[in-house]
Design a protein around this motif. Structure first.
Motif, PDB file in Angstrom:
ATOM      1  N   ASN A  54       0.824  -1.209   0.000  1.00 32.98           N
ATOM      2  CA  ASN A  54       0.000   0.000   0.000  1.00 32.98           C
ATOM      3  C   ASN A  54       0.860   1.261   0.000  1.00 32.98           C
ATOM      4  N   LEU A  55       2.013   1.187   0.603  1.00 33.04           N
ATOM      5  CA  LEU A  55       2.953   2.309   0.603  1.00 33.04           C
ATOM      6  C   LEU A  55       3.426   2.614  -0.823  1.00 33.04           C
ATOM      7  N   ILE A  56       3.584   1.588  -1.618  1.00 31.79           N
ATOM      8  CA  ILE A  56       4.029   1.764  -3.004  1.00 31.79           C
ATOM      9  C   ILE A  56       2.937   2.456  -3.815  1.00 31.79           C
ATOM     10  N   SER A  57       1.692   2.049  -3.620  1.00 36.45           N
ATOM     11  CA  SER A  57       0.575   2.715  -4.294  1.00 36.45           C
ATOM     12  C   SER A  57       0.511   4.182  -3.901  1.00 36.45           C
ATOM     13  N   LYS A  58       0.690   4.456  -2.635  1.00 37.05           N
ATOM     14  CA  LYS A  58       0.675   5.835  -2.146  1.00 37.05           C
ATOM     15  C   LYS A  58       1.809   6.643  -2.783  1.00 37.05           C
ATOM     16  N   ALA A  59       2.964   6.027  -2.951  1.00 40.53           N
ATOM     17  CA  ALA A  59       4.090   6.717  -3.579  1.00 40.53           C
ATOM     18  C   ALA A  59       3.725   7.165  -4.996  1.00 40.53           C
ATOM     19  N   TYR A  60       3.024   6.320  -5.740  1.00 44.00           N
ATOM     20  CA  TYR A  60       2.632   6.697  -7.095  1.00 44.00           C
ATOM     21  C   TYR A  60       1.635   7.848  -7.103  1.00 44.00           C
ATOM     22  N   LEU A  61       0.759   7.906  -6.128  1.00 43.87           N
ATOM     23  CA  LEU A  61      -0.155   9.050  -6.017  1.00 43.87           C
ATOM     24  C   LEU A  61       0.624  10.337  -5.720  1.00 43.87           C
ATOM     25  N   VAL A  62       1.634  10.241  -4.871  1.00 43.65           N
ATOM     26  CA  VAL A  62       2.465  11.408  -4.571  1.00 43.65           C
ATOM     27  C   VAL A  62       3.269  11.810  -5.813  1.00 43.65           C
ATOM     28  N   LEU A  63       3.798  10.848  -6.542  1.00 40.35           N
ATOM     29  CA  LEU A  63       4.534  11.154  -7.767  1.00 40.35           C
ATOM     30  C   LEU A  63       3.645  11.898  -8.758  1.00 40.35           C
TER      31      LEU A  63
END
Length: 113
Positions: free
Chosen positions: A58-67
């Protein structure tokens, strides 16, 4: 603490921070390869893509939203950008802490090299 990025997150090493929340930290690369070159890193130490699992996906998905958010803020979303994640030595990973490169602001060639 030996990890360069963990030390940046802790504030021991200065950075040009552009984003921070409880899970992620983003800052401008000190050796940019494009007019926009931002690194997004998880605050929790994850060595590389090889350590992504059900506990941190889930942290990886969140990173893509931040990107995506940063690309919009930097004005590169429309023209285009690249997200690069290098893994281990042959993949070009120079710091042993998972990080995402957001690159844009110029035409990016392919293959990357």
């Amino acid at each position: 603490m030996d990890c360069l990025f963990c030390r940046i997150i802790a504030g021991e090493i200065p950075s040009d921070k552009v984003y921070e929340d409880e899970d992620l930290f983003a800052f401008r690369d000190i050796d940019p390869k494009a007019p926009t070159h931002i690194l997004v890193i998880p605050k929790k130490h994850i060595q590389s893509v090889n350590e992504i699992d059900q506990n941190n996906v889930n942290l990886i998905s969140k990173a893509y939203l931040v990107l995506k958010k940063l690309a919009l803020e930097e004005g590169i979303a429309e023209s285009g950008y690249r997200i690069v994640v290098n893994t281990n030595e042959d993949g070009g990973q120079s710091v042993g802490h998972l990080h995402f490169h957001l690159l844009g602001g110029r035409s990016l060639s392919w293959p990357p090299g």
